[in-house]
Design an enzyme around this catalytic site. Structure first.
Site, PDB file in Angstrom:
ATOM      1  N   VAL A 183      56.490  62.602 -58.659  1.00 43.70           N
ATOM      2  CA  VAL A 183      56.022  62.502 -60.039  1.00 43.70           C
ATOM      3  C   VAL A 183      54.900  63.502 -60.292  1.00 43.70           C
ATOM      4  O   VAL A 183      54.837  64.152 -61.336  1.00 43.70           O
ATOM      5  CB  VAL A 183      55.532  61.068 -60.345  1.00 43.70           C
ATOM      6  CG1 VAL A 183      54.999  60.975 -61.769  1.00 43.70           C
ATOM      7  CG2 VAL A 183      56.644  60.057 -60.122  1.00 43.70           C
ATOM      8  N   GLU A 230      53.303  59.023 -44.202  1.00 42.48           N
ATOM      9  CA  GLU A 230      54.724  59.013 -44.537  1.00 42.48           C
ATOM     10  C   GLU A 230      55.114  60.319 -45.202  1.00 42.48           C
ATOM     11  O   GLU A 230      54.262  61.115 -45.611  1.00 42.48           O
ATOM     12  CB  GLU A 230      55.083  57.851 -45.465  1.00 42.48           C
ATOM     13  CG  GLU A 230      54.398  57.876 -46.808  1.00 42.48           C
ATOM     14  CD  GLU A 230      54.673  56.632 -47.638  1.00 42.48           C
ATOM     15  OE1 GLU A 230      55.173  56.801 -48.770  1.00 42.48           O
ATOM     16  OE2 GLU A 230      54.399  55.512 -47.164  1.00 42.48           O
ATOM     17  N   GLU A 238      50.289  49.288 -39.801  1.00 46.97           N
ATOM     18  CA  GLU A 238      49.275  50.321 -39.606  1.00 46.97           C
ATOM     19  C   GLU A 238      47.894  49.698 -39.774  1.00 46.97           C
ATOM     20  O   GLU A 238      47.714  48.747 -40.551  1.00 46.97           O
ATOM     21  CB  GLU A 238      49.418  51.440 -40.645  1.00 46.97           C
ATOM     22  CG  GLU A 238      50.570  52.379 -40.404  1.00 46.97           C
ATOM     23  CD  GLU A 238      50.647  53.471 -41.459  1.00 46.97           C
ATOM     24  OE1 GLU A 238      51.387  54.431 -41.222  1.00 46.97           O
ATOM     25  OE2 GLU A 238      49.986  53.362 -42.506  1.00 46.97           O
ATOM     26  N   GLU A 282      52.306  62.693 -46.855  1.00 47.76           N
ATOM     27  CA  GLU A 282      51.146  61.940 -47.316  1.00 47.76           C
ATOM     28  C   GLU A 282      50.233  61.597 -46.142  1.00 47.76           C
ATOM     29  O   GLU A 282      50.700  61.263 -45.049  1.00 47.76           O
ATOM     30  CB  GLU A 282      51.598  60.671 -48.037  1.00 47.76           C
ATOM     31  CG  GLU A 282      52.510  60.965 -49.219  1.00 47.76           C
ATOM     32  CD  GLU A 282      52.586  59.817 -50.211  1.00 47.76           C
ATOM     33  OE1 GLU A 282      51.987  58.765 -49.960  1.00 47.76           O
ATOM     34  OE2 GLU A 282      53.246  59.991 -51.245  1.00 47.76           O
ATOM     35  N   LYS A 288      50.189  55.304 -58.014  1.00 45.71           N
ATOM     36  CA  LYS A 288      49.267  56.357 -58.424  1.00 45.71           C
ATOM     37  C   LYS A 288      49.113  56.378 -59.945  1.00 45.71           C
ATOM     38  O   LYS A 288      50.080  56.204 -60.676  1.00 45.71           O
ATOM     39  CB  LYS A 288      49.768  57.701 -57.904  1.00 45.71           C
ATOM     40  CG  LYS A 288      49.836  57.746 -56.382  1.00 45.71           C
ATOM     41  CD  LYS A 288      50.701  58.882 -55.891  1.00 45.71           C
ATOM     42  CE  LYS A 288      50.922  58.776 -54.396  1.00 45.71           C
ATOM     43  NZ  LYS A 288      51.896  59.784 -53.907  1.00 45.71           N
ATOM     44  N   ARG A 300      61.717  64.198 -51.373  1.00 42.88           N
ATOM     45  CA  ARG A 300      62.164  64.406 -52.760  1.00 42.88           C
ATOM     46  C   ARG A 300      61.055  65.098 -53.524  1.00 42.88           C
ATOM     47  O   ARG A 300      59.944  65.285 -53.006  1.00 42.88           O
ATOM     48  CB  ARG A 300      62.447  63.055 -53.423  1.00 42.88           C
ATOM     49  CG  ARG A 300      61.261  62.090 -53.292  1.00 42.88           C
ATOM     50  CD  ARG A 300      61.420  60.812 -54.080  1.00 42.88           C
ATOM     51  NE  ARG A 300      60.455  59.804 -53.728  1.00 42.88           N
ATOM     52  CZ  ARG A 300      59.187  59.760 -54.113  1.00 42.88           C
ATOM     53  NH1 ARG A 300      58.702  60.720 -54.884  1.00 42.88           N
ATOM     54  NH2 ARG A 300      58.386  58.785 -53.753  1.00 42.88           N
ATOM     55  N   GLY A 312      54.877  51.942 -53.394  1.00 42.09           N
ATOM     56  CA  GLY A 312      53.978  50.812 -53.239  1.00 42.09           C
ATOM     57  C   GLY A 312      54.661  49.482 -53.016  1.00 42.09           C
ATOM     58  O   GLY A 312      53.994  48.457 -52.878  1.00 42.09           O
ATOM     59  N   ASN A 342      57.727  61.897 -48.286  1.00 45.16           N
ATOM     60  CA  ASN A 342      58.627  61.661 -49.411  1.00 45.16           C
ATOM     61  C   ASN A 342      59.621  62.811 -49.443  1.00 45.16           C
ATOM     62  O   ASN A 342      59.248  63.962 -49.698  1.00 45.16           O
ATOM     63  CB  ASN A 342      57.855  61.580 -50.721  1.00 45.16           C
ATOM     64  CG  ASN A 342      56.980  60.350 -50.769  1.00 45.16           C
ATOM     65  OD1 ASN A 342      57.469  59.228 -50.729  1.00 45.16           O
ATOM     66  ND2 ASN A 342      55.677  60.542 -50.828  1.00 45.16           N
TER      67      ASN A 342
END
Length: 459
Positions: A296, A289, A201, A275, A237, A293, A166, A291
Site C-alpha cells: 500500500v 517478515e 517472537e 520488514e 499502518k 507483493r 495485522g 511481503n
C-alpha cells in the site's frame, strides 16, 4: 516486453494504480470486478472489464479458478494480483503460470517460502540476516508454544505464519495469556488465510517499524531505500514515510544491504518488501517478515526515488532486466503517505460506506492522491475501507509535514466519514513532528485523545 494484455485481479485503488502503470507501458488492461464493483473507477479506466462473481470476496476476488478462467477467456497473457486477496497465494501464482500466463510477482515457490513467516525467518537466518528471537519455525501445539516462550522470554508475540495485515497476531505477557490467546490467533489466521499455523517472537518494546523496498529479476536484486511505518493502529499502518529519519547512514546501509542479500538468496522476482523492527536505543535491527507483493505504501518510495515500482514489476515480469543498477538509485527529500479510509475516527473507527457527494483534491505538484473514488461513486460495504492515499513530498521532513497539513486542509470528500481528521491531528502533534513515534505510540495516543476515543467522546 512480452506482456500485451494484463488482467487486473484486484479492486480499489491498487487496481487503478496498476491500470495506469500498464497504460504508461502501452499494455492493454482487463479489470476483474464483482457484482458490487460495477461502477468502480478501475472498471471505467480499463480497456475491458469482466464480472467475476458475487459481492462476497470468496465468490469473486478470492476465487482463483474463476479469475484464471476469466483472464484466459479475455485473452490475457499476464495477471497482476495487486495486494491483499490472492497476491501472496502460491497456488494462485502457480495456476496462472500453468496456463501459460505470466504472474506479475515472484514464482509460487518463492511466495511459498517467503510468504510463510516462519519459513522466511529460517531463510533470513541462512542468509545471515538478524531476526527477532523466536520459535524455531511453527509451533505444533500449545505445549510447544509454552516451551518456546519459556526460552524466548515474555512478553511474546503470537503471529500467524501465513498472510499479513495485522491479522492473527496477539501479545501474551504470561503463560496463562499465551494459553488463552493462541487459539484466538489461530482461529483468526485460519479464517483470514486458510492457514492457522503460528510462530512466536519476543516483543521488542517501543520498536520502530522499518521496511526496505526491493526489486529483483530472479537473479540480481536492488533496494530502493527504506520506509518507516511505526504509526499503526491494531497493527494496521496509518501513516508511512521515507526515509526513516531515526537511522544513521551506516545503519541504513547495513539494513538495505541485508535486504538485498536475502532477496538474492531466494532468487526474488518483482517488487517486494522486507520488514524489520529497529531498536533505537541499541541501534539493532531485526528482520520479521517479507511481503511478496507491492505494498500500500509504495508511493512514498516512488516519491523520493523517482522509480515507478508498479511499472518496474510489470516490466520485470515481461522479461526485462532490472530498470536501474544500485548505484543509480538515489533519494531526494522526504515523503509521507496517509491512508484515507471510509471510517469515523470519532466513533471507534466505525466503517462508513456511502456515496461520495463531493471530491476535491489539491493541485500542488508535490501532492499526489492515489484513489478509487469519484463524485457520485457509492462505496460498497463488502471490502476494505481504504478510499485512497494522500502522498506529499518536501525537501525535509518538516516541510513534508507542513505540506501534508496543507494538503489535508485542501482535501475534501463529503457524503461519508473519513479518517482525514485523524491525520490532521497527527500532523499537528508535537511528538509526531519530533519523530518520536514507535509501534505502540498511536494506540496510547488514541486512548488519551477524547476526539478519537469513542468511550470518552460519548461521556
Amino acid at each position: 516486453m512480452t506482456i500485451r494484455r494484463l488482467f487486473v485481479a484486484n479492486r480499489g485503488e491498487i487496481a487503478v494504480r496498476i491500470i495506469r502503470a500498464a497504460k504508461s507501458l502501452g499494455i492493454e488492461t482487463v479489470q476483474a470486478y464483482s457484482e458490487a464493483d460495477r461502477e468502480m473507477l478501475a472498471v471505467k479506466l480499463a480497456d475491458q472489464a469482466v464480472c467475476v462473481g458475487r459481492p462476497a470476496a470468496r465468490h469473486s476476488y478470492l476465487d482463483a479458478a474463476g479469475l484464471v478462467a476469466a483472464a484466459r477467456t479475455a485473452g490475457c497473457d499476464a495477471v497482476h494480483p495487486g495486494y491483499g486477496f490472492l497476491a501472496e497465494n502460491a497456488e494462485f501464482a502457480d495456476m496462472v503460470e500453468s496456463f501459460g500466463m505470466v504472474f506479475v510477482g515472484p514464482k509460487g515457490e518463492t511466495i511459498r517460502r517467503m510468504g510463510d513467516k516462519a519459513a522466511a525467518r529460517e531463510a533470513a537466518i541462512a542468509a545471515g540476516v538478524p531476526v527477532v528471537p523466536g520459535s524455531q519455525g511453527r509451533v505444533a501445539d500449545i505445549d510447544a508454544a509454552l516451551a518456546a516462550a519459556g526460552t524466548i522470554g515474555y512478553p511474546v508475540m503470537i503471529k500467524a505464519a501465513a498472510g499479513g495485515g495485522g491479522r492473527g497476531i496477539r501479545i501474551a505477557e504470561t503463560p496463562d495469556e499465551l494459553r488463552r490467546l493462541a487459539p484466538q490467533a489461530q482461529s483468526e489466521a485460519q479464517a483470514a488465510f486458510g492457514d492457522g499455523g503460528l510462530y512466536l517472537e519476543r516483543v521488542i518494546e517501543n520498536a520502530r517499524h522499518i521496511e526496505v523496498q526491493i526489486l529483483g529479476d530472479g537473479d540480481r536484486a536492488i533496494h530502493c531505500f527504506e520506509r518507516e511505518c511505526s504509526l499503526q493502529r491494531r497493527r494496521q499502518k496509518v501513516w508511512e514515510e521515507a526515509p526513516a529519519t531515526c537511522l544513521d547512514e551506516a545503519t541504513r546501509a547495513q539494513l538495505c544491504a541485508s535486504a538485498v542479500a536475502l532477496a538474492e538468496s531466494v532468487g526474488y522476482r518483482g517488487a517486494g518488501t522486507l520488514e524489520y523492527l529497529y531498536d533505537e536505543p541499541s541501534g539493532a535491527f531485526y528482520f520479521i517478515e517479507m511481503n511478496t507483493r507491492i505494498q500500500v505504501e509504495h508511493p512514498v518510495t516512488e516519491m523520493i526515488t523517482g522509480i515507478d515500482l508498479v511499472a518496474a514489476m510489470i516490466r520485470i515480469a515481461g522479461g526485462e532486466p532490472l530498470p536501474v543498477t544500485q548505484d543509480r538509485v538515489t533519494r531526494t527529500g522526504h515523503a509521507i503517505e496517509v491512508r484515507i479510509n471510509a471510517e469515523d475516527p470519532a466513533a471507534g473507527f466505525l466503517p462508513c460506506p456511502g456515496t461520495v457527494e463531493r471530491l476535491s483534491v489539491p493541485t500542488d505538484p508535490a501532492v499526489r492522491f492515489d484513489g478509487m473514488i469519484y463524485e457520485g461513486y457509492t462505496v460498497p460495504p463488502f471490502y476494505d475501507s481504504l478510499l485512497g492515499k494522500l502522498i506529499v513530498h518536501g525537501a525535509t521532513r518538516d516541510e513534508a509535514i507542513d505540506r501534508l497539513a496543507a494538503a489535508l486542509d485542501g482535501f475534501t470528500v463529503t457524503g461519508l466519514k473519513t479518517t482525514v481528521p485523524l491525520h490532521k491531528a497527527l500532523a499537528a502533534d508535537p511528538d509526531v513532528r519530533a519523530g518520536k513515534a514507535h509501534t505502540r505510540f498511536l494506540e496510547g495516543w488514541l486512548a488519551g485523545n477524547p476526539a478519537f476515543n469513542s468511550q470518552k467522546a460519548a461521556q
